[in-house]
Scaffold this motif. Sequence first.
Motif, PDB file in Angstrom:
ATOM      1  N   ASP A  29       0.786  -1.240   0.000  1.00  0.00           N
ATOM      2  CA  ASP A  29       0.000   0.000   0.000  1.00  0.00           C
ATOM      3  C   ASP A  29       0.815   1.286   0.000  1.00  0.00           C
ATOM      4  N   ALA A  30       2.132   1.172  -0.021  1.00  0.00           N
ATOM      5  CA  ALA A  30       2.939   2.397  -0.037  1.00  0.00           C
ATOM      6  C   ALA A  30       2.901   3.073  -1.407  1.00  0.00           C
ATOM      7  N   GLY A  31       2.533   2.286  -2.436  1.00  0.00           N
ATOM      8  CA  GLY A  31       2.422   2.881  -3.778  1.00  0.00           C
ATOM      9  C   GLY A  31       3.348   2.252  -4.805  1.00  0.00           C
ATOM     10  N   LYS A  32       3.780   1.041  -4.527  1.00  0.00           N
ATOM     11  CA  LYS A  32       4.723   0.350  -5.420  1.00  0.00           C
ATOM     12  C   LYS A  32       4.134   0.117  -6.815  1.00  0.00           C
ATOM     13  N   THR A  33       2.897  -0.377  -6.851  1.00  0.00           N
ATOM     14  CA  THR A  33       2.267  -0.662  -8.145  1.00  0.00           C
ATOM     15  C   THR A  33       2.082   0.624  -8.933  1.00  0.00           C
ATOM     16  N   THR A  34       1.622   1.643  -8.245  1.00  0.00           N
ATOM     17  CA  THR A  34       1.396   2.926  -8.903  1.00  0.00           C
ATOM     18  C   THR A  34       2.705   3.461  -9.480  1.00  0.00           C
ATOM     19  N   VAL A  52      -4.444   1.717  -9.732  1.00  0.00           N
ATOM     20  CA  VAL A  52      -5.070   0.840  -8.749  1.00  0.00           C
ATOM     21  C   VAL A  52      -6.580   0.797  -8.918  1.00  0.00           C
ATOM     22  N   LYS A  53      -7.140   1.850  -9.428  1.00  0.00           N
ATOM     23  CA  LYS A  53      -8.586   1.858  -9.691  1.00  0.00           C
ATOM     24  C   LYS A  53      -8.936   0.691 -10.599  1.00  0.00           C
ATOM     25  N   ASN A 148       6.641   8.740  -0.731  1.00  0.00           N
ATOM     26  CA  ASN A 148       5.447   8.910  -1.583  1.00  0.00           C
ATOM     27  C   ASN A 148       4.257   9.533  -0.828  1.00  0.00           C
ATOM     28  N   LYS A 149       3.297   9.962  -1.601  1.00  0.00           N
ATOM     29  CA  LYS A 149       1.998  10.445  -1.113  1.00  0.00           C
ATOM     30  C   LYS A 149       2.086  11.815  -0.452  1.00  0.00           C
ATOM     31  N   ASP A 151       0.985  14.395  -1.508  1.00  0.00           N
ATOM     32  CA  ASP A 151      -0.263  15.120  -1.760  1.00  0.00           C
ATOM     33  C   ASP A 151      -1.287  14.869  -0.644  1.00  0.00           C
ATOM     34  N   ARG A 152      -0.900  14.052   0.329  1.00  0.00           N
ATOM     35  CA  ARG A 152      -1.792  13.808   1.481  1.00  0.00           C
ATOM     36  C   ARG A 152      -1.242  14.475   2.725  1.00  0.00           C
ATOM     37  N   SER A 263       4.816  12.226  -5.420  1.00  0.00           N
ATOM     38  CA  SER A 263       3.499  11.614  -5.371  1.00  0.00           C
ATOM     39  C   SER A 263       3.334  10.770  -6.625  1.00  0.00           C
ATOM     40  N   ALA A 264       3.441   9.471  -6.431  1.00  0.00           N
ATOM     41  CA  ALA A 264       3.424   8.570  -7.595  1.00  0.00           C
ATOM     42  C   ALA A 264       2.138   8.714  -8.384  1.00  0.00           C
ATOM     43  N   ILE A 265       1.036   8.803  -7.665  1.00  0.00           N
ATOM     44  CA  ILE A 265      -0.246   8.813  -8.363  1.00  0.00           C
ATOM     45  C   ILE A 265      -0.379  10.061  -9.234  1.00  0.00           C
TER      46      ILE A 265
HETATM   47  P1  G4P Z   1       1.325  -1.149  -3.401  1.00  0.00           P
HETATM   48  O1  G4P Z   1       1.550  -1.657  -4.785  1.00  0.00           O
HETATM   49  O2  G4P Z   1       2.573  -0.696  -2.719  1.00  0.00           O
HETATM   50  O3  G4P Z   1       0.503  -2.043  -2.541  1.00  0.00           O
HETATM   51  O4  G4P Z   1       0.473   0.214  -3.507  1.00  0.00           O
HETATM   52  P2  G4P Z   1      -0.471   0.730  -4.658  1.00  0.00           P
HETATM   53  O5  G4P Z   1       0.305   1.309  -5.787  1.00  0.00           O
HETATM   54  O6  G4P Z   1      -1.470  -0.329  -4.968  1.00  0.00           O
HETATM   55  O7  G4P Z   1      -1.147   1.962  -3.888  1.00  0.00           O
HETATM   56  C1  G4P Z   1      -1.847   1.813  -2.675  1.00  0.00           C
HETATM   57  C2  G4P Z   1      -2.853   2.927  -2.510  1.00  0.00           C
HETATM   58  O8  G4P Z   1      -2.158   4.175  -2.416  1.00  0.00           O
HETATM   59  C3  G4P Z   1      -3.820   3.110  -3.661  1.00  0.00           C
HETATM   60  O9  G4P Z   1      -5.015   3.561  -3.118  1.00  0.00           O
HETATM   61  C4  G4P Z   1      -3.181   4.191  -4.495  1.00  0.00           C
HETATM   62  O10 G4P Z   1      -4.099   4.870  -5.313  1.00  0.00           O
HETATM   63  C5  G4P Z   1      -2.632   5.069  -3.414  1.00  0.00           C
HETATM   64  N1  G4P Z   1      -1.517   5.904  -3.855  1.00  0.00           N
HETATM   65  C6  G4P Z   1      -0.373   5.542  -4.513  1.00  0.00           C
HETATM   66  N2  G4P Z   1       0.396   6.611  -4.704  1.00  0.00           N
HETATM   67  C7  G4P Z   1      -0.232   7.667  -4.177  1.00  0.00           C
HETATM   68  C8  G4P Z   1       0.066   9.056  -4.072  1.00  0.00           C
HETATM   69  O11 G4P Z   1       1.086   9.549  -4.535  1.00  0.00           O
HETATM   70  N3  G4P Z   1      -0.862   9.824  -3.422  1.00  0.00           N
HETATM   71  C9  G4P Z   1      -2.018   9.324  -2.918  1.00  0.00           C
HETATM   72  N4  G4P Z   1      -2.851  10.164  -2.317  1.00  0.00           N
HETATM   73  N5  G4P Z   1      -2.343   8.038  -2.995  1.00  0.00           N
HETATM   74  C10 G4P Z   1      -1.457   7.208  -3.623  1.00  0.00           C
HETATM   75  P3  G4P Z   1      -6.318   2.674  -2.975  1.00  0.00           P
HETATM   76  O12 G4P Z   1      -7.209   3.314  -1.997  1.00  0.00           O
HETATM   77  O13 G4P Z   1      -5.940   1.239  -2.763  1.00  0.00           O
HETATM   78  O14 G4P Z   1      -6.954   2.780  -4.396  1.00  0.00           O
HETATM   79  P4  G4P Z   1      -7.689   4.040  -5.045  1.00  0.00           P
HETATM   80  O15 G4P Z   1      -9.045   4.005  -4.488  1.00  0.00           O
HETATM   81  O16 G4P Z   1      -6.927   5.249  -4.665  1.00  0.00           O
HETATM   82  O17 G4P Z   1      -7.607   3.757  -6.482  1.00  0.00           O
END
Ligand code: G4P
Length: 535
Positions: A29-34, A52-53, A148-149, A151-152, A263-265
């Motif tokens: 959940d740290a954002g590896k896939t993203t 991830v959506k 990462n993240k 933006d939060r 912020s990966a996303i």
């Molecule tokens: P993982 O592979 O390490 O397990 O992580 P993954 O990329 O699946 O990301 C885990 C959750 O963190 C996802 O939210 C993803 O959208 C969110 N995320 C990744 N990067 C960022 C970022 O830079 N900023 C923010 N705010 N969120 C990020 P989720 O709730 O599982 O899905 P979704 O509802 O957001 O799509």
Amino acid sequence: MENAALAAQFPIEQEVKRRRTFAIISHPDAGKTTLTEKLLMYGGAIRTAGTVKAKKSQQFATSDWMEVEKQRGISVASSVMQFEHEGCVINLLDTPGHKDFSEDTYRVLTAVDAALMVIDAAKGVEAQTIKLLEVCRQRKTPIITFINKMDREVREPLDVIDEIEQILGIACAPITWPVGMGKEFAGVFDLRRHHMLKFTPGDNTAHQAVEVLESVDDPYLTKNFPIAHATFKEELEIVQEVADPFNQEAFLAGDLSPVFFGSAINNFGVRDILEALTQWAPSPRPREAKETTVYPDGAQFSGIVFKIQANMNPQHRDRIAFLRICSGVYRQGLKVNHARSAKPIRLDHAITFMAQERAHLTTAYAGDIIGIPNHGKLRVGDVLSEGELLAMVGIPHFSPEIFKKARLNDPLRSKQLNKALKELGEEGTIQVFDPLEKTGMIMGAVGQLQFETVAHRLLTEYNIDATFESVSVHKALWVSSEDIHQLKRFTQASAERLAYDAAGALAFMPPTRAALDITIERWPELTFHTTREIS
Ligand code: G4P
């Protein structure tokens, strides 16, 4: 992208030099896939991020392959992706983040020259990251950190850096520093170039220019983000005074990590990571074999299998051995020696991995990961080489922690069950122990989920319906001794607690911790190992 186009352009020295092979690691959940998807987008390997959506709406992230993974939404299989960036050929190895699959992840870490660690800025250092970093530190793997993240609403960046240094025991050299966070996230300050990179949310496409603000006191910042800007100025002073400066040598030794915020996303900070990878991460390095040092640009091919995977694609019901090329060049039809069997093998159909697709491969170089389809001949730890038979060490087997036996619903299928378990054991899906007293195979795993994978695969691939029951085993420890007589005596005295693993190594399986302690005390001439290096 044409694989052939990636290869055969330069002499081997240059091809090796432009390769970067790294793993991406994080706590789930740290954002590896993203982040993986954004990196692939930059490399042109995929055009749009599945994100991830999509994972949730039944399309899956490009790095997720297996059926079990789809059902559970966690990464079970490690995947490999190759793409080109700024003249470098980048091999990115995904790792399952879930702790139950850490064994697989550890092996992947033996196949890379660097690692990219993703930290959730709100959570800081988490359990799985600690374990993974331990393995990296043992191997002195250079680490690039991405926080990462931003933006939060997250933790104070200085706190997070402090935590990484304290808990993971690695010095941090911030390369960028954030201005604000959450709704107030204005961007990052590049400490090398002394300018600001402005954050724009929602950027889902690669190759868009990031806006640069030459001054840290640009009115855009002071007017729109006055509080964040003031805090940043204070932090900047501290960082410039106390933080370690980047040092290439310390980075390559695994002692210091360059740190980036982003912020990966929002695709923010990804470009900085790619730059660090291409400019700082090492090209393939020499490897030690028992017989000699293997140089990556050596003329003769050699490689080590670090992972076996079955059924990556339902249309190809085969096994793929993932092999890291350690030296030389792979060309279609290459004849190599298989060290374990001392027999020659011809490699005709190696494949490479491009996100979801597998493509036939004509040429690959040291540093690349190739897939070799096979029907069970290749095992984890096997070495293939041109010329001399080589034995390489370094792929560890970890002492499992949970033990079970399979009970068949149809007892007539016990022969098939044994064969299936043996195959799954060789693949490394689970560890399999065959007791000396032939009382039925015992499975050992690091995490519960491994059993579920085995149950699923037994049913879908081998048509075996089995339930698992616990057995009273505390741990499995590999036994060795220089004193052969004592080892023999021990084998006879403790036969009911001994078993051979998939590679034929002797393991002691005491029922309790107390039994283990007593045995260790009684047999001082023996060594009980918690890991076994496959060679
Ligand atoms: P993982 O592979 O390490 O397990 O992580 P993954 O990329 O699946 O990301 C885990 C959750 O963190 C996802 O939210 C993803 O959208 C969110 N995320 C990744 N990067 C960022 C970022 O830079 N900023 C923010 N705010 N969120 C990020 P989720 O709730 O599982 O899905 P979704 O509802 O957001 O799509």
